[in-house]
Design a protein around this motif. Structure first.
Motif, PDB file in Angstrom:
ATOM      1  N   LYS A 147       0.813  -1.207   0.000  1.00 26.50           N
ATOM      2  CA  LYS A 147       0.000   0.000   0.000  1.00 26.50           C
ATOM      3  C   LYS A 147       0.858   1.273   0.000  1.00 26.50           C
ATOM      4  O   LYS A 147       0.527   2.263  -0.669  1.00 26.50           O
ATOM      5  CB  LYS A 147      -0.937  -0.004   1.215  1.00 26.50           C
ATOM      6  N   GLN A 179       2.249   1.721  -3.540  1.00 24.43           N
ATOM      7  CA  GLN A 179       1.208   2.201  -4.458  1.00 24.43           C
ATOM      8  C   GLN A 179       0.922   3.684  -4.235  1.00 24.43           C
ATOM      9  O   GLN A 179       0.775   4.449  -5.201  1.00 24.43           O
ATOM     10  CB  GLN A 179      -0.069   1.378  -4.258  1.00 24.43           C
ATOM     11  N   ASP A 238       3.872   5.778  -5.615  1.00 25.85           N
ATOM     12  CA  ASP A 238       3.862   5.812  -7.080  1.00 25.85           C
ATOM     13  C   ASP A 238       2.802   6.777  -7.593  1.00 25.85           C
ATOM     14  O   ASP A 238       3.021   7.501  -8.583  1.00 25.85           O
ATOM     15  CB  ASP A 238       3.594   4.408  -7.636  1.00 25.85           C
ATOM     16  N   LYS A 239       1.646   6.789  -6.934  1.00 24.80           N
ATOM     17  CA  LYS A 239       0.562   7.672  -7.359  1.00 24.80           C
ATOM     18  C   LYS A 239       0.930   9.137  -7.183  1.00 24.80           C
ATOM     19  O   LYS A 239       0.535   9.997  -7.990  1.00 24.80           O
ATOM     20  CB  LYS A 239      -0.700   7.349  -6.546  1.00 24.80           C
TER      21      LYS A 239
END
Length: 291
Positions: free
Chosen positions: A253, A256, A259-260
């Protein structure tokens, strides 16, 4: 024949004289027998709630039953005035006990350790423990050995004495476990944003119910290529497998979310620079190898 007859007459007189004592001794032995059976049942029920191992329960209950029988036998022999015989038996038993104890020192040590481990409140069957370099679920605490089933489903048999004399970690004593994750971000990253984003990700995926059990975030050092941080949070788990699953989910998590938001996690890179004269040498080496 006269001497034999005389001896038999003496024994008959002694027997008749001691009939009341013999009767009392027989009654005492009968009482001791039934008391030992009752003691066996009582001890089994009393310690059944504390000791889940049948072998250990049987050992303790039989020991209590044997003590009751020995007490009855002692009283019966005292009534019959066999004091000298009783002293001789006790002396012989003492010497034999020392010899047997020395010969079976290791076995007796493991047996006693097994009984002690069975009465421990902080160690029970089903707990997930780590000891002597092994980690797994406690399957059995026998009279001589301790059985652990590791995460790879292999059984580890450890002598009770080793468990009793070594420190161990019991993951099942508490329902909550703290997870620690270490990571690093690029030097150009907004550190306040990194902290806020990490806290948000953890809070959304792992509930921190109590006020004193909240997500903790600390920057720890200026690394070679990153600013490193430590994030700690609580999860509901009583074994190492739950800890691994929670840590794995948290890493996924966090990656992710980073990266976002285009937050880079630096990793070691190696750059190979080849000069013009070195290119010729490499070409010659390749040609020679092909030929």
């Amino acid at each position: 024949m006269d001497k034999i007859t005389e001896k038999l007459e003496i024994w008959k007189d002694v027997f008749i004289k001691n009939i009341p004592n013999i009767a009392i001794a027989i009654v005492v032995l009968f009482i001791a027998y039934f008391a030992s059976r009752g003691m066996n049942s009582i001890v089994n029920k009393t310690i059944g709630k504390k000791i889940r191992q049948k072998s250990v329960r049987d050992l303790v209950s039989r020991f209590a039953s044997a003590l009751t029988i020995l007490l009855g036998l002692y009283l019966a022999m005292t009534v019959l005035k066999f004091d000298d015989t009783l002293k001789a038996i006790i002396s012989a038993a003492g010497v034999s006990g020392i010899v047997i104890g020395l010969a079976l020192q290791g076995t007796l040590s493991n047996t006693i350790s097994g009984v002690v481990l069975s009465f421990r409140q902080n160690l029970n069957i089903g707990n997930w423990v780590e000891t002597n370099g092994y980690s797994g679920e406690v399957i059995d605490i026998n009279l001589n050995y301790f059985v652990i089933k590791e995460a790879d489903n292999n059984m580890v048999v450890i002598p009770n004495k080793t468990i009793l004399e070594s420190p161990f970690k019991n993951y099942s004593l508490t329902k909550k476990m703290r997870i620690s994750i270490e990571c690093g971000v690029e030097y150009g990253a907004d550190l306040d944003k990194v902290e806020a984003l990490t806290r948000e990700v953890i809070s959304n995926n792992f509930t921190q119910n109590e006020a004193n059990k909240e997500v903790e975030f600390f920057y720890t050092e200026f690394g070679d290529s990153s600013i490193n941080f430590l994030c700690r949070f609580w999860v509901d788990s009583t074994n190492a497998m739950g800890k691994l699953k929670a840590k794995s989910l948290a890493i996924i998590k966090i990656k992710q979310a980073f990266d976002k938001e285009n937050i880079s996690i630096p990793f070691p890179m190696r750059t190979l620079e080849i000069l013009p004269n070195q290119q010729l040498d490499i070409k010659n080496i390749v040609d020679k190898e092909q030929s």
